[in-house]
Design an enzyme around this catalytic site. Structure first.
Site, PDB file in Angstrom:
ATOM      1  N   TYR A  55       0.803  -1.320  -0.023  1.00  0.00           N
ATOM      2  CA  TYR A  55       0.130  -0.074  -0.033  1.00  0.00           C
ATOM      3  C   TYR A  55       0.685   1.214   0.027  1.00  0.00           C
ATOM      4  CZ  TYR A  55      -3.580  -3.259   1.357  1.00  0.00           C
ATOM      5  OH  TYR A  55      -4.547  -4.332   1.598  1.00  0.00           O
ATOM      6  N   ASN A 273     -13.696  10.009   5.591  1.00  0.00           N
ATOM      7  CA  ASN A 273     -14.706  11.172   5.957  1.00  0.00           C
ATOM      8  C   ASN A 273     -15.017  10.685   7.252  1.00  0.00           C
ATOM      9  OD1 ASN A 273     -17.545  11.739   6.353  1.00  0.00           O
ATOM     10  ND2 ASN A 273     -17.436  12.364   4.355  1.00  0.00           N
TER      11      ASN A 273
END
Length: 322
Positions: A55, A273
């Site tokens: 990642y 978020n």
């Protein structure tokens, strides 16, 4: 199952938090957003963080975790950190090298869980997906049992508290479980698992072997153009799921997440978020009735968002058994 702090036992005596926070980053998201999201997740009670060498965000995730340790929000032992061995490090002599790179990036002394990312080996080197002059992936033949022995040594050295696998099929898991001289069983198999791919056979198999199934793409996918077919169905728009969500006065995402928890799956979620991260912790505030669980079972269509096409033609591709 009433709290985000709840943990379930692994077959080696360690414990894993029942809900995890994933750290893959879509191309459109800046890496510093990972630091922010990880801190927000910790502030909202998440203690299980799933990352990987592939990642390329372990430095950022480690920075966020360390800052929350330094400000007294958590202690290191409160955090459950997972990383993954990449396919170019499958040779036994390279396994520890990959883990040490993770430890250096995160500045952690150990990982709580280290897993083999894919059962397919690639030629060693600095490139994640090495290719020849024709663009063909350079495969490597490494016995997965030899790789597993090196994983066991990482556990013995205290660099990883637990060890497991990811994206393995039942046959590949059997190879490790039946290995002569096996010292430690895999504690988990992390696989794509959601309402459209409920992995019921794999879940039953894992339960029979005392292996935890960890799910990624739990809420469908992020629609990342680099690996998701843009014509694929949007899971959270499913009419059956939306009707059940309305019945419980919950969001479709919370119902899809609750479904996995009630099946005994350890789901991973990902969000950048703050409002959504907080909302997802409400999954412990309601329970789905058996008839709704059955209705959700019925949504399975054996559909993969991540078909690992980049590994096509590899002799150890796990999805060719299906």
């Amino acid at each position: 199952m009433d709290s985000i702090s709840l943990r379930v036992a692994l077959n080696d005596g360690n414990f894993i938090p029942v809900l995890g926070f994933g750290t893959t980053v879509p191309e459109k998201v800046a890496k510093d957003e990972v630091i922010k999201a990880t801190k927000i997740a910790i502030d909202n009670g998440f203690r299980h963080f799933d990352s990987a060498y592939l990642y390329e965000v372990e430095e950022e995730v480690g920075q966020a975790i360390r800052s929350k340790i330094e400000d007294g929000t958590v202690k290191r032992e409160d955090i459950f950190y997972t990383s993954k061995l990449w396919s170019t490090f499958h040779r036994p002599e390279l396994v520890r090298t990959c883990l040490e790179k993770t430890l250096k990036s995160t500045q952690l002394d150990y990982v709580d869980l280290y897993i083999i990312h894919f059962p397919m080996a690639l030629q060693p080197g600095d490139i994640f997906f090495p290719r020849d002059e024709h663009g063909k992936l350079l495969f490597e033949t490494v016995d997965i049992c030899d790789t597993w022995e090196a994983m066991e040594k990482c556990k013995d050295a205290g660099l990883a508290k637990s060890i497991g696998v990811s994206n393995f099929n039942c046959r590949q898991l059997e190879r490790i479980l039946n290995k002569p001289g096996l010292k430690y069983k895999p504690v988990c198999n992390q696989v794509e698992c959601h309402l459209y791919l409920n992995q019921s056979k794999m879940l039953d198999y894992c339960k029979s072997k005392d292996i935890i199934l960890v799910s990624y793409c739990t809420l469908g996918s992020s629609r990342d153009k680099t690996w998701v077919d843009q014509k694929s169905p949007v899971l959270l728009d499913d009419p059956v799921l939306c009707a059940i969500a309305k019945k419980y006065k919950q969001t479709p995402a919370l119902v899809a997440l609750r479904y996995q928890l009630q099946r005994g799956v350890v789901p991973l979620i990902r969000s950048f978020n703050a409002k959504r991260i907080k909302e997802l912790t409400q999954v412990f505030e309601f329970q789905l009735a058996s008839e709704d669980m059955k209705a959700l079972d019925g949504l399975n269509r054996n559909f993969r968002y991540n078909n690992a096409k980049y590994f096509d033609d590899h002799p150890n591709h796990p999805f060719t058994d299906e």
